[in-house]
Write a protein that holds these residues in place. Structure first.
Motif, PDB file in Angstrom:
ATOM      1  N   ASN A   5       0.798  -1.224   0.000  1.00  0.00           N
ATOM      2  CA  ASN A   5       0.000   0.000   0.000  1.00  0.00           C
ATOM      3  C   ASN A   5       0.830   1.273   0.000  1.00  0.00           C
ATOM      4  OD1 ASN A   5      -2.370  -1.530   0.121  1.00  0.00           O
ATOM      5  ND2 ASN A   5      -2.095  -1.787   2.309  1.00  0.00           N
ATOM      6  N   GLU A   6       2.138   1.138  -0.129  1.00  0.00           N
ATOM      7  CA  GLU A   6       3.030   2.302  -0.083  1.00  0.00           C
ATOM      8  C   GLU A   6       2.629   3.405  -1.064  1.00  0.00           C
ATOM      9  OE1 GLU A   6       5.962   4.391   1.750  1.00  0.00           O
ATOM     10  OE2 GLU A   6       5.336   2.375   2.297  1.00  0.00           O
ATOM     11  N   PRO A   7       2.284   3.086  -2.318  1.00  0.00           N
ATOM     12  CA  PRO A   7       1.906   4.163  -3.252  1.00  0.00           C
ATOM     13  C   PRO A   7       0.620   4.896  -2.866  1.00  0.00           C
ATOM     14  CG  PRO A   7       2.510   2.191  -4.449  1.00  0.00           C
ATOM     15  CD  PRO A   7       2.421   1.807  -2.996  1.00  0.00           C
ATOM     16  N   LEU A   8      -0.202   4.312  -2.001  1.00  0.00           N
ATOM     17  CA  LEU A   8      -1.449   4.959  -1.588  1.00  0.00           C
ATOM     18  C   LEU A   8      -1.251   5.970  -0.465  1.00  0.00           C
ATOM     19  CD1 LEU A   8      -3.928   1.933  -1.579  1.00  0.00           C
ATOM     20  CD2 LEU A   8      -3.642   3.683  -3.342  1.00  0.00           C
ATOM     21  N   LYS A   9      -0.127   5.926   0.224  1.00  0.00           N
ATOM     22  CA  LYS A   9       0.082   6.796   1.387  1.00  0.00           C
ATOM     23  C   LYS A   9      -0.153   8.272   1.104  1.00  0.00           C
ATOM     24  CE  LYS A   9       2.800   3.880   4.366  1.00  0.00           C
ATOM     25  NZ  LYS A   9       4.034   3.702   5.122  1.00  0.00           N
ATOM     26  N   PRO A  10       0.319   8.825  -0.014  1.00  0.00           N
ATOM     27  CA  PRO A  10       0.060  10.255  -0.243  1.00  0.00           C
ATOM     28  C   PRO A  10      -1.423  10.580  -0.417  1.00  0.00           C
ATOM     29  CG  PRO A  10       1.771   9.441  -1.734  1.00  0.00           C
ATOM     30  CD  PRO A  10       1.191   8.260  -1.037  1.00  0.00           C
ATOM     31  N   TYR A  11      -2.237   9.559  -0.683  1.00  0.00           N
ATOM     32  CA  TYR A  11      -3.664   9.770  -0.903  1.00  0.00           C
ATOM     33  C   TYR A  11      -4.489   9.564   0.364  1.00  0.00           C
ATOM     34  CZ  TYR A  11      -2.355   9.724  -5.782  1.00  0.00           C
ATOM     35  OH  TYR A  11      -1.784  10.024  -6.977  1.00  0.00           O
ATOM     36  N   MET A  12      -3.890   9.001   1.391  1.00  0.00           N
ATOM     37  CA  MET A  12      -4.618   8.771   2.636  1.00  0.00           C
ATOM     38  C   MET A  12      -4.744  10.069   3.420  1.00  0.00           C
ATOM     39  SD  MET A  12      -3.340   5.137   3.984  1.00  0.00           S
ATOM     40  CE  MET A  12      -2.824   3.902   2.823  1.00  0.00           C
ATOM     41  N   ASP A  13      -5.863  10.192   4.101  1.00  0.00           N
ATOM     42  CA  ASP A  13      -6.150  11.407   4.857  1.00  0.00           C
ATOM     43  C   ASP A  13      -6.125  11.098   6.349  1.00  0.00           C
ATOM     44  OD1 ASP A  13      -7.035  13.782   5.905  1.00  0.00           O
ATOM     45  OD2 ASP A  13      -8.644  14.029   4.439  1.00  0.00           O
ATOM     46  N   PRO A  14      -4.972  11.315   7.013  1.00  0.00           N
ATOM     47  CA  PRO A  14      -4.867  10.983   8.431  1.00  0.00           C
ATOM     48  C   PRO A  14      -5.797  11.808   9.315  1.00  0.00           C
ATOM     49  CG  PRO A  14      -2.817  11.976   7.627  1.00  0.00           C
ATOM     50  CD  PRO A  14      -3.726  11.812   6.464  1.00  0.00           C
ATOM     51  N   THR A  15      -6.270  12.955   8.846  1.00  0.00           N
ATOM     52  CA  THR A  15      -7.196  13.752   9.655  1.00  0.00           C
ATOM     53  C   THR A  15      -8.525  13.028   9.836  1.00  0.00           C
ATOM     54  OG1 THR A  15      -8.080  14.970   7.753  1.00  0.00           O
ATOM     55  CG2 THR A  15      -6.168  15.926   8.874  1.00  0.00           C
ATOM     56  N   LEU A  16      -8.777  12.015   9.023  1.00  0.00           N
ATOM     57  CA  LEU A  16     -10.041  11.277   9.102  1.00  0.00           C
ATOM     58  C   LEU A  16      -9.904   9.907   9.743  1.00  0.00           C
ATOM     59  CD1 LEU A  16     -11.507  12.050   5.568  1.00  0.00           C
ATOM     60  CD2 LEU A  16     -12.084  13.132   7.736  1.00  0.00           C
ATOM     61  N   PHE A  17      -8.719   9.554  10.253  1.00  0.00           N
ATOM     62  CA  PHE A  17      -8.524   8.218  10.803  1.00  0.00           C
ATOM     63  C   PHE A  17      -9.498   7.905  11.933  1.00  0.00           C
ATOM     64  CE2 PHE A  17      -3.847   7.526   9.335  1.00  0.00           C
ATOM     65  CZ  PHE A  17      -4.300   7.186   8.072  1.00  0.00           C
ATOM     66  N   THR A  26     -12.692   8.597  11.869  1.00  0.00           N
ATOM     67  CA  THR A  26     -13.961   8.198  11.262  1.00  0.00           C
ATOM     68  C   THR A  26     -13.791   7.193  10.125  1.00  0.00           C
ATOM     69  OG1 THR A  26     -13.893  10.156   9.841  1.00  0.00           O
ATOM     70  CG2 THR A  26     -15.159  10.325  11.874  1.00  0.00           C
ATOM     71  N   ILE A  27     -12.728   7.324   9.348  1.00  0.00           N
ATOM     72  CA  ILE A  27     -12.418   6.371   8.267  1.00  0.00           C
ATOM     73  C   ILE A  27     -10.972   5.935   8.491  1.00  0.00           C
ATOM     74  CG2 ILE A  27     -12.288   5.991   5.783  1.00  0.00           C
ATOM     75  CD1 ILE A  27     -14.197   8.338   5.386  1.00  0.00           C
ATOM     76  N   ASP A  28     -10.810   4.757   9.094  1.00  0.00           N
ATOM     77  CA  ASP A  28      -9.458   4.330   9.466  1.00  0.00           C
ATOM     78  C   ASP A  28      -8.600   4.017   8.243  1.00  0.00           C
ATOM     79  OD1 ASP A  28     -10.061   1.717   8.599  1.00  0.00           O
ATOM     80  OD2 ASP A  28     -10.409   0.977  10.624  1.00  0.00           O
ATOM     81  N   LYS A  29      -7.335   3.771   8.503  1.00  0.00           N
ATOM     82  CA  LYS A  29      -6.358   3.568   7.435  1.00  0.00           C
ATOM     83  C   LYS A  29      -6.785   2.432   6.500  1.00  0.00           C
ATOM     84  CE  LYS A  29      -1.460   2.563   6.725  1.00  0.00           C
ATOM     85  NZ  LYS A  29      -0.164   2.356   7.375  1.00  0.00           N
ATOM     86  N   GLN A  30      -7.197   1.299   7.058  1.00  0.00           N
ATOM     87  CA  GLN A  30      -7.582   0.157   6.227  1.00  0.00           C
ATOM     88  C   GLN A  30      -8.808   0.483   5.375  1.00  0.00           C
ATOM     89  OE1 GLN A  30      -5.807  -2.589   5.652  1.00  0.00           O
ATOM     90  NE2 GLN A  30      -7.319  -3.089   4.094  1.00  0.00           N
ATOM     91  N   ALA A  31      -9.762   1.199   5.939  1.00  0.00           N
ATOM     92  CA  ALA A  31     -10.956   1.583   5.177  1.00  0.00           C
ATOM     93  C   ALA A  31     -10.578   2.515   4.024  1.00  0.00           C
ATOM     94  CB  ALA A  31     -11.978   2.248   6.090  1.00  0.00           C
ATOM     95  N   GLN A  32      -9.641   3.422   4.264  1.00  0.00           N
ATOM     96  CA  GLN A  32      -9.194   4.317   3.192  1.00  0.00           C
ATOM     97  C   GLN A  32      -8.482   3.525   2.097  1.00  0.00           C
ATOM     98  OE1 GLN A  32      -7.372   8.077   4.211  1.00  0.00           O
ATOM     99  NE2 GLN A  32      -8.488   8.176   6.149  1.00  0.00           N
ATOM    100  N   ILE A  33      -7.689   2.547   2.483  1.00  0.00           N
ATOM    101  CA  ILE A  33      -7.024   1.694   1.496  1.00  0.00           C
ATOM    102  C   ILE A  33      -8.078   0.978   0.648  1.00  0.00           C
ATOM    103  CG2 ILE A  33      -5.651  -0.421   1.225  1.00  0.00           C
ATOM    104  CD1 ILE A  33      -4.022   0.573   3.706  1.00  0.00           C
TER     105      ILE A  33
END
Length: 105
Positions: free
Chosen positions: A18-30, A32-39
Motif C-alpha cells: 500500500n506504499e503508493p497509496l500513502k500520499p492519498y490517505m487522509d490521516p485527519t479522518l482516521f 472516522t475512516i481508518d487507514k484500512q478503510a481508506q485503502i
C-alpha cells in the motif's frame, strides 16, 4: 500519470503493498475512516484508472479540512472529491459519466 508512464510504476504493485497509496490517505479522518478503510476505498479507484488508461489521473491535495481529490483527464479537471465512504463510487461514476459524455463507451 503521463502516457509514457507505466501504471505499475505510478500506482504500485503487489510487491510494494500500500506504499503508493500513502500520499492519498487522509490521516485527519482516521477517527472516522481508518487507514484500512481508506485503502479499501482508494484501491479500486486506482485499479480502475489503470484499466481505463493513462489519460486519467487522480491528484491529492491537502486543504484545511482534509484531502481533496481531483480527477483529471488529459490534465483537465473532471471533478473534485473529498474522502468519505462513497469516494470509490463517486470517482468511478464520474469516470463512467465522463466516458459517456466523450463517447468512449
Amino acid at each position: 500519470m503521463n502516457k509514457d508512464d507505466d501504471p505499475i510504476e505510478a500506482f504500485g504493485s503487489i510487491e510494494e503493498g500500500n506504499e503508493p497509496l500513502k500520499p492519498y490517505m487522509d490521516p485527519t479522518l482516521f477517527d472516522t475512516i481508518d487507514k484500512q478503510a481508506q485503502i479499501e476505498l482508494l484501491t479500486p479507484v486506482f485499479d480502475s484508472i489503470t484499466l481505463v488508461g493513462v489519460d486519467y489521473d487522480l491528484k491529492a491535495q491537502d486543504s484545511a479540512t482534509g484531502k481533496r481529490y481531483t480527477l483529471l483527464k488529459d490534465e483537465k479537471v473532471i471533478d473534485v472529491f473529498v474522502m468519505d465512504t462513497n469516494l470509490t463510487d463517486n470517482i468511478l461514476n464520474a469516470i463512467e459519466k465522463h466516458k459517456e459524455q466523450e463517447g468512449e463507451l
